[in-house]
Design an enzyme around this catalytic site. Structure first.
Site, PDB file in Angstrom:
ATOM      1  N   LYS A 126     -32.505 -13.763  10.172  1.00 39.31           N
ATOM      2  CA  LYS A 126     -33.139 -14.657   9.181  1.00 39.31           C
ATOM      3  C   LYS A 126     -34.289 -13.901   8.536  1.00 39.31           C
ATOM      4  CE  LYS A 126     -32.643 -18.923   7.788  1.00 39.31           C
ATOM      5  NZ  LYS A 126     -31.459 -19.801   7.881  1.00 39.31           N
ATOM      6  N   ASP A 156     -31.571 -19.866   1.596  1.00 42.69           N
ATOM      7  CA  ASP A 156     -32.074 -20.945   2.451  1.00 42.69           C
ATOM      8  C   ASP A 156     -33.039 -21.710   1.521  1.00 42.69           C
ATOM      9  OD1 ASP A 156     -32.058 -21.677   5.567  1.00 42.69           O
ATOM     10  OD2 ASP A 156     -34.085 -22.017   4.859  1.00 42.69           O
TER      11      ASP A 156
HETATM   12  N1  GLU Z   1     -29.462 -20.560   5.388  1.00 40.63           N
HETATM   13  C1  GLU Z   1     -28.206 -21.074   5.830  1.00 40.63           C
HETATM   14  C2  GLU Z   1     -28.287 -21.437   7.281  1.00 40.63           C
HETATM   15  O1  GLU Z   1     -29.309 -21.906   7.727  1.00 40.63           O
HETATM   16  C3  GLU Z   1     -27.043 -20.173   5.458  1.00 40.63           C
HETATM   17  C4  GLU Z   1     -27.120 -18.789   5.978  1.00 40.63           C
HETATM   18  C5  GLU Z   1     -26.032 -17.843   5.437  1.00 40.63           C
HETATM   19  O2  GLU Z   1     -25.178 -18.286   4.674  1.00 40.63           O
HETATM   20  O3  GLU Z   1     -26.080 -16.676   5.814  1.00 40.63           O
HETATM   21  O4  GLU Z   1     -27.348 -21.346   8.026  1.00 40.63           O
END
Ligand code: GLU
Length: 456
Positions: free
Chosen positions: A135, A175
């Protein structure tokens, strides 16, 4: 291997690792909250598989493989130099390249990114796709910024981030605060620096490597997950009322799918307050206001005859509206114990988390004790990252699938996550508890891979 671990029971082992994690990360409240929820579920796993204690698997898993923190300098429209802090947490590569979104929001700090990265490990494992957990993000606030400012910020952010990511190494996505526009600017800068056209980001535009149904995936997935929970109770969406928080990508497409399956979603919200529309949210209007015009939610209420707007900060929230179903799709800790008690008193049947960790630990307890079907974020909102993995697969195969093909795969993945979580809960003596089930099912796949790969 025995190491220096003398603990004999799962309970002792988990408690001792949690004490260490607390001591070493005492200032990271959100990270500790996410860790505590997972750890509480894993005790019976360590009783069943003592070799994971011998390999000190938990203490290794809870320490990110790598954290990058960096300066992001950029020039605003007035010519002033601004500086933000950027992060990428590469948490676990046990089952695939690091994968997870980027969040641009003033609340972003290392604790927030670590809680999100930690959750992502289990979520990504649950999808059944070969993706590890990561992340990133920045405390940059996109609100009120011009397109040019957003572009300059994204270019500066990617100038550093590009040194740490790659299609087989780490694949970021969106996100909160990072949508199609930001992914475009980030991708352009990556390509310019690295001189390669690869699937290094997901959530790309449809003409340049994106997947159909990626935009819809998190919201649709949370609804597909809720459908499984309802079916298990002998119920369906017909005639049900739903409260939804948020007005971003996740909330919009959860509302769209709910309405198409026969439920009526009556609320949405942003940081300024919430809208209650007893006639059911008009999704096209909501999209126009939030996706096209990027305006505040009050504009929605002004345009609809029976809708009301309630400003944030007062007693009333979306959770005070009576409903059969609840979809928290805004942000972490937006639904506390008192909100959960109100929802239960109003007869809520199922809660499906579209946001990451929107319910506090106290709220989750209230739902589980009341017999509400509760779909925890790492299971219920896994549809977004699952379709990101499908985007990676399409990029690698230099192909693209139709909307219906991707949507059908998404549906199957969500159904599979529900079934795995429900089966794990049952196997470990907590039938119906999808929090425990999701944590255990997500963990076991990662643990098995870590164990096979040696002490790394
Ligand atoms: N931000 C999204 C999550 O919390 C998607 C992450 C992604 O597609 O890599 O899963």
């Amino acid at each position: 291997m025995k190491g220096n671990i003398d603990m004999t029971t799962g309970k002792e082992y988990v408690a001792s690792v949690f004490e260490k994690v607390k001591a070493q990360n005492s200032h990271e409240a959100e990270f500790l909250q996410a860790v505590e929820e997972v750890f509480n579920s894993l005790v019976p796993v360590f009783d069943k598989y003592p070799k994971y204690i011998e390999e000190n698997l938990l203490e290794r898993l809870v320490e990110p493989e790598r954290i990058v923190s960096f300066r992001v300098p950029w020039v605003d429209d007035k010519g002033q130099v601004q500086v933000n802090r950027g992060f990428r947490v590469q948490f676990s590569s046990a089952i695939g390249p690091y994968k997870g979104g980027l969040r641009f929001h003033p609340s972003v700090n290392q604790s927030i990114i670590k809680f999100l990265g930690f959750e992502q490990i289990f979520k990504n494992s649950l999808t059944g796709q070969p993706i590890g957990g990561g992340k990133g993000g920045s405390n940059f606030d996109p609100k009120g910024k011009s397109d040019n400012e957003i572009m300059r910020f994204c270019q500066s952010f990617m100038t550093e981030l590009s040194k740490h990511i790659g299609a087989d190494t780490d694949v970021p996505a969106g996100d909160i605060g990072v949508g199609g526009r930001e992914i475009g600017y980030l991708y352009g800068q990556y390509k310019r620096i690295r001189n390669e056209y690869t699937g290094v980001l997901t959530g790309k535009g449809l003409n340049w490597g994106g997947s159909l149904a990626r935009t819809e995936a998190t919201g649709y997935g949370a609804v597909y997950f809720a459908e499984q929970m309802l079916n298990a109770r002998g119920e369906n969406f017909n005639g049900k009322t739903a409260v939804v928080s948020g007005a971003g990508n996740v909330a919009i497409y959860a509302i769209e799918k709910l309405q198409s399956l026969g439920a009526k979603a009556v609320t949405c919200s942003d940081s300024s307050g919430f809208v209650y529309d007893p006639d059911g949210i008009d999704v096209d209007l909501l999209k126009e206001i939030k996706e096209v015009k990027r305006e505040r939610i009050v504009k929605y209420a002004e345009a609809r005859p029976n809708a009301t707007f309630t400003p944030a900060g007062g007693e009333k929230t979306v959770w005070s509206i009576k409903a059969d179903l609840a979809f928290p799709c805004a942000t972490q800790n937006e639904l506390d114990e008192t909100d959960a008690e109100t929802l239960v008193a109003n007869g809520v049947l199922a809660v499906s988390e579209g946001a990451n960790m929107p319910s506090t630990l106290g709220a989750i307890d209230v739902f589980l004790k009341a017999g509400v079907s509760f779909g925890p974020a790492k299971a219920a909102n896994a549809g977004g990252v699952a379709v990101s993995a499908l985007e990676m697969a399409q990029n690698s195969g230099r192909t693209s699938w139709t909307f219906d093909e991707v949507d059908a795969k998404l549906y199957d993945i969500m159904k599979g996550i529900y079934e795995n979580a429900a089966a794990a809960a049952k196997e470990f003596g907590q039938e119906g508890n999808l929090v425990v089930g999701a944590n255990i099912a997500g963990f076991l796949k990662v643990a098995d891979a870590m164990s096979a790969q040696g002490i790394v």
